[in-house]
Design a protein around this motif. Structure first.
Motif, mmCIF file in Angstrom:
data_model
loop_
_atom_site.group_PDB
_atom_site.id
_atom_site.type_symbol
_atom_site.label_atom_id
_atom_site.label_comp_id
_atom_site.label_asym_id
_atom_site.label_seq_id
_atom_site.Cartn_x
_atom_site.Cartn_y
_atom_site.Cartn_z
ATOM 1 N N VAL A 176 0.811 -1.232 0.023
ATOM 2 C CA VAL A 176 0.008 0.098 -0.129
ATOM 3 C C VAL A 176 0.777 1.460 -0.193
ATOM 4 O O VAL A 176 0.788 2.285 -0.819
ATOM 5 N N LEU A 177 1.896 1.279 0.905
ATOM 6 C CA LEU A 177 2.771 2.553 0.756
ATOM 7 C C LEU A 177 3.448 2.650 -0.590
ATOM 8 O O LEU A 177 3.528 3.733 -0.849
ATOM 9 N N VAL A 178 3.788 1.870 -1.160
ATOM 10 C CA VAL A 178 4.579 1.810 -2.653
ATOM 11 C C VAL A 178 3.411 2.337 -3.588
ATOM 12 O O VAL A 178 3.453 3.414 -4.247
ATOM 13 N N PHE A 179 2.414 1.756 -3.486
ATOM 14 C CA PHE A 179 1.199 2.219 -4.618
ATOM 15 C C PHE A 179 0.740 3.655 -4.194
ATOM 16 O O PHE A 179 0.088 4.238 -5.344
ATOM 17 N N THR A 180 0.767 3.952 -2.903
ATOM 18 C CA THR A 180 0.022 5.410 -2.665
ATOM 19 C C THR A 180 0.822 6.427 -3.326
ATOM 20 O O THR A 180 0.442 7.688 -3.217
ATOM 21 N N LEU A 181 2.221 6.182 -3.824
ATOM 22 C CA LEU A 181 2.924 7.063 -4.685
ATOM 23 C C LEU A 181 2.068 7.485 -5.796
ATOM 24 O O LEU A 181 2.405 8.516 -6.466
ATOM 25 N N SER A 182 1.273 6.643 -6.303
ATOM 26 C CA SER A 182 0.635 6.725 -7.743
ATOM 27 C C SER A 182 -0.816 6.797 -7.755
ATOM 28 O O SER A 182 -1.277 7.217 -8.740
ATOM 29 N N ASP A 223 -7.456 2.729 -3.659
ATOM 30 C CA ASP A 223 -7.025 1.949 -5.078
ATOM 31 C C ASP A 223 -5.786 1.125 -4.533
ATOM 32 O O ASP A 223 -5.434 0.160 -4.847
ATOM 33 N N ALA A 224 -4.812 1.747 -3.712
ATOM 34 C CA ALA A 224 -3.606 1.047 -3.334
ATOM 35 C C ALA A 224 -3.951 -0.125 -2.487
ATOM 36 O O ALA A 224 -3.307 -1.368 -2.801
ATOM 37 N N MET A 225 -4.774 -0.046 -1.773
ATOM 38 C CA MET A 225 -5.454 -1.231 -0.753
ATOM 39 C C MET A 225 -5.994 -2.211 -1.907
ATOM 40 O O MET A 225 -5.674 -3.538 -1.815
ATOM 41 N N LEU A 226 -6.666 -1.864 -2.765
ATOM 42 C CA LEU A 226 -7.217 -2.934 -3.891
ATOM 43 C C LEU A 226 -5.998 -3.679 -4.628
ATOM 44 O O LEU A 226 -6.173 -4.826 -4.760
ATOM 45 N N ARG A 227 -5.262 -2.837 -4.948
ATOM 46 C CA ARG A 227 -4.072 -3.234 -5.923
ATOM 47 C C ARG A 227 -3.212 -4.502 -4.981
ATOM 48 O O ARG A 227 -2.781 -5.411 -5.372
ATOM 49 N N LEU A 269 13.129 4.709 -3.106
ATOM 50 C CA LEU A 269 13.478 4.939 -4.506
ATOM 51 C C LEU A 269 12.557 5.419 -5.570
ATOM 52 O O LEU A 269 12.607 6.379 -6.155
ATOM 53 N N SER A 270 11.514 4.835 -5.377
ATOM 54 C CA SER A 270 10.087 5.331 -6.136
ATOM 55 C C SER A 270 9.874 6.722 -5.931
ATOM 56 O O SER A 270 9.412 7.458 -6.759
ATOM 57 N N TRP A 271 9.709 7.078 -4.692
ATOM 58 C CA TRP A 271 9.542 8.356 -4.190
ATOM 59 C C TRP A 271 10.471 9.357 -4.718
ATOM 60 O O TRP A 271 10.024 10.408 -5.333
ATOM 61 N N LEU A 272 11.688 9.031 -4.546
ATOM 62 C CA LEU A 272 12.707 9.998 -5.083
ATOM 63 C C LEU A 272 12.611 10.208 -6.848
ATOM 64 O O LEU A 272 12.919 11.196 -7.252
ATOM 65 N N ILE A 273 12.349 8.953 -7.258
ATOM 66 C CA ILE A 273 12.432 9.001 -8.840
ATOM 67 C C ILE A 273 11.103 10.026 -9.226
ATOM 68 O O ILE A 273 11.512 10.903 -10.090
ATOM 69 N N ARG A 274 10.059 9.702 -8.594
ATOM 70 C CA ARG A 274 8.885 10.600 -8.878
ATOM 71 C C ARG A 274 8.951 12.195 -8.588
ATOM 72 O O ARG A 274 8.708 12.818 -9.248
ATOM 73 N N SER A 275 9.834 12.423 -7.460
ATOM 74 C CA SER A 275 10.078 13.626 -6.971
ATOM 75 C C SER A 275 11.134 14.218 -7.894
ATOM 76 O O SER A 275 10.932 15.656 -8.313
ATOM 77 N N LEU A 276 11.947 13.662 -8.663
ATOM 78 C CA LEU A 276 13.190 14.308 -9.357
ATOM 79 C C LEU A 276 12.663 14.494 -10.862
ATOM 80 O O LEU A 276 13.049 15.223 -11.511
ATOM 81 N N GLY A 277 11.570 13.276 -11.410
ATOM 82 C CA GLY A 277 11.134 13.637 -12.499
ATOM 83 C C GLY A 277 12.194 13.384 -13.796
ATOM 84 O O GLY A 277 13.016 12.476 -13.449
ATOM 85 N N ASP A 278 12.380 14.393 -14.490
ATOM 86 C CA ASP A 278 13.105 14.193 -15.556
ATOM 87 C C ASP A 278 14.784 14.445 -14.904
ATOM 88 O O ASP A 278 15.655 14.291 -15.808
ATOM 89 N N ARG A 279 14.691 14.983 -13.781
ATOM 90 C CA ARG A 279 16.337 14.986 -13.205
ATOM 91 C C ARG A 279 16.566 13.577 -12.707
ATOM 92 O O ARG A 279 17.672 13.793 -11.769
ATOM 93 N N ALA A 280 15.909 12.632 -12.715
ATOM 94 C CA ALA A 280 16.190 11.448 -12.016
ATOM 95 C C ALA A 280 17.517 10.903 -12.492
ATOM 96 O O ALA A 280 18.216 9.741 -11.823
ATOM 97 N N GLY A 281 17.759 11.099 -13.787
ATOM 98 C CA GLY A 281 19.050 10.471 -14.288
ATOM 99 C C GLY A 281 19.207 9.031 -14.546
ATOM 100 O O GLY A 281 18.088 8.398 -15.022
ATOM 101 N N LEU A 282 19.947 8.507 -13.881
ATOM 102 C CA LEU A 282 19.980 6.851 -13.948
ATOM 103 C C LEU A 282 19.351 6.031 -12.806
ATOM 104 O O LEU A 282 19.249 4.918 -12.753
#
Length: 169
Positions: A44-50, A55-59, A105-118
């Protein structure tokens, strides 16, 4: 509570590192229930990022249900039903740990967007690690050689992903 989390980590982390197998876990229904709860909450924690919490609980519930269906069927087909408790505990416990690694990691990538690099490559590495852990657990649970168990782990991942896309796309 903290000592319970430490124990959970000490039991499952060596499996995530491919150093131990599900047979090294105690056959304890309470540990399985804790692993199920940890897997659900971490998912649920991971899914609530998106998506929304509901919906996160359902998934996450869907993902958990798939695990609770597929793994017993596999063990039954292989005549290894006696290994079910420890195998499910390992699968769900390791999934919880990997989810807790995935979340920041997912939170960081979402936060950085295009600046997430590698950084997205780390997501791929974590996915490969997860499939490898599943193959490692399958190897021990089914007494199979590692290449065969890894092939089945990849197939299970593809099946889960396909069902997920079919239902939630």
């Amino acid at each position: 509570m903290f000592s319970l989390l430490q124990l959970f980590w000490r039991l499952h982390w060596p499996i995530c590192q491919l150093q131990r197998g599900p047979q090294d876990l105690p056959a304890a229904p309470a540990l399985l229930r804790f692993a199920m709860l940890a897997c659900f909450l971490s998912g649920v924690l991971v899914f609530t990022l998106s998506v929304s919490v509901a919906d996160a609980m359902l998934r996450t519930g869907f993902s958990l249900a798939i695990s609770l269906l597929i793994w017993p069927l596999l063990l039954h087909a292989a005549g290894q039903q006696a290994r079910l408790l420890q195998t499910l505990t390992a699968v769900l416990g390791c999934a919880a740990i990997l989810n807790f690694l995935l979340w920041p990691l997912s939170w960081l990538i979402r936060s950085l967007g295009d600046r997430a690099g590698l950084l997205p490559l780390l997501l791929i590495a974590l996915l490969l690690w997860s499939v490898t852990v599943s193959g490692h657990i399958l190897r021990h649970a089914l007494d199979w050689p590692l290449p065969r168990a890894l092939a089945l782990a990849v197939l299970l991942f593809a099946l889960r992903y396909g069902l997920y896309q079919l239902i939630f796309a």
